[in-house]
Design a protein around this motif. Structure first.
Motif, PDB file in Angstrom:
ATOM      1  N   ASP A  40      14.442  10.869  34.464  1.00 47.57           N
ATOM      2  CA  ASP A  40      13.310   9.972  34.669  1.00 47.57           C
ATOM      3  C   ASP A  40      12.012  10.732  34.451  1.00 47.57           C
ATOM      4  O   ASP A  40      11.990  11.965  34.428  1.00 47.57           O
ATOM      5  N   THR A  43       5.881   9.207  37.494  1.00 48.84           N
ATOM      6  CA  THR A  43       4.797   8.242  37.332  1.00 48.84           C
ATOM      7  C   THR A  43       3.665   8.654  38.256  1.00 48.84           C
ATOM      8  O   THR A  43       3.821   8.640  39.478  1.00 48.84           O
ATOM      9  N   GLY A 109      14.463   2.783  35.353  1.00 47.93           N
ATOM     10  CA  GLY A 109      13.844   3.552  36.433  1.00 47.93           C
ATOM     11  C   GLY A 109      12.959   2.671  37.284  1.00 47.93           C
ATOM     12  O   GLY A 109      13.057   1.438  37.258  1.00 47.93           O
ATOM     13  N   SER A 110      12.060   3.284  38.024  1.00 42.38           N
ATOM     14  CA  SER A 110      11.215   2.540  38.963  1.00 42.38           C
ATOM     15  C   SER A 110      10.297   1.537  38.261  1.00 42.38           C
ATOM     16  O   SER A 110       9.856   0.578  38.877  1.00 42.38           O
ATOM     17  N   THR A 131      13.084  -7.056  44.077  1.00 43.95           N
ATOM     18  CA  THR A 131      13.161  -5.755  43.438  1.00 43.95           C
ATOM     19  C   THR A 131      13.903  -4.810  44.376  1.00 43.95           C
ATOM     20  O   THR A 131      13.630  -4.769  45.577  1.00 43.95           O
ATOM     21  N   PRO A 133      15.428  -0.650  44.843  1.00 41.58           N
ATOM     22  CA  PRO A 133      15.336   0.704  44.301  1.00 41.58           C
ATOM     23  C   PRO A 133      16.439   0.897  43.259  1.00 41.58           C
ATOM     24  O   PRO A 133      17.574   0.460  43.463  1.00 41.58           O
ATOM     25  N   HIS A 134      16.102   1.539  42.133  1.00 45.04           N
ATOM     26  CA  HIS A 134      17.090   1.661  41.058  1.00 45.04           C
ATOM     27  C   HIS A 134      18.319   2.466  41.480  1.00 45.04           C
ATOM     28  O   HIS A 134      19.408   2.208  40.999  1.00 45.04           O
ATOM     29  N   GLN A 135      18.148   3.412  42.411  1.00 45.21           N
ATOM     30  CA  GLN A 135      19.313   4.165  42.873  1.00 45.21           C
ATOM     31  C   GLN A 135      20.262   3.255  43.667  1.00 45.21           C
ATOM     32  O   GLN A 135      21.485   3.311  43.501  1.00 45.21           O
TER      33      GLN A 135
END
Length: 159
Positions: A40, A43, A109-110, A131, A133-135
């Protein structure tokens, strides 16, 4: 059927890694599972729209390099089609019956997935208008794929 999950970023939390490991082990009875993590991008706080787009594009290029040409890709995107668990199981079974022997699930990712990744996807699916968290989404996806196999095979699983 082979299933590949391509996700952006490493799993840092031990409890998520344990859950992913558990569902990976359970899925081993039904399918060959491969999990690919791509790096990743950081950001920065207060990133501009242009900076965010650039980050998504960099992460997207990394994802696209990992997709096999013959794979049927399902991108997780908030604007995708929503299924309940039975419908999701039916959809996966339809893909199998129609000769799709390799499914690849894509988790961004985020910031989400780039436009190029969304274009490459054969289908967009959503697990909620919320939404996550992607994890955590990796755990949710693997649990639902496991549930789908159990449903398809008529095996008991909690509701």
């Amino acid at each position: 059927m082979k299933i590949t999950l391509i996700g952006v970023g490493k799993i840092k939390e031990n409890y998520l890694a344990q859950a992913i490991s558990e569902y990976s082990k359970r899925l081993g009875r039904y399918t060959k599972l491969e999990i690919i993590e791509v790096a990743d991008e950081k950001t920065p706080d207060g990133a501009s729209e242009a900076e965010e787009l650039q980050i998504k594009n960099i992460e997207g290029e990394r994802i696209l390099k990992q997709i096999k040409d013959s794979s049927y890709c399902l991108a997780l995107a908030i604007e995708g089609k929503m299924y309940d668990s039975v419908e999701f199981a039916e959809q996966l079974e339809k893909l199998r019956i129609n000769g799709k022997s390799h499914l690849t699930f894509l988790i961004g990712g985020s910031l989400g997935l780039s436009g190029e990744v969304l274009k490459r996807a054969d289908a967009l699916i959503s697990f909620s208008k919320m939404t996550f968290p992607h994890q955590l989404m990796r755990v949710i996806l693997l649990e639902q794929v496991y549930r789908a196999y159990r449903i398809t095979l008529g095996e008991p699983y909690h509701k």
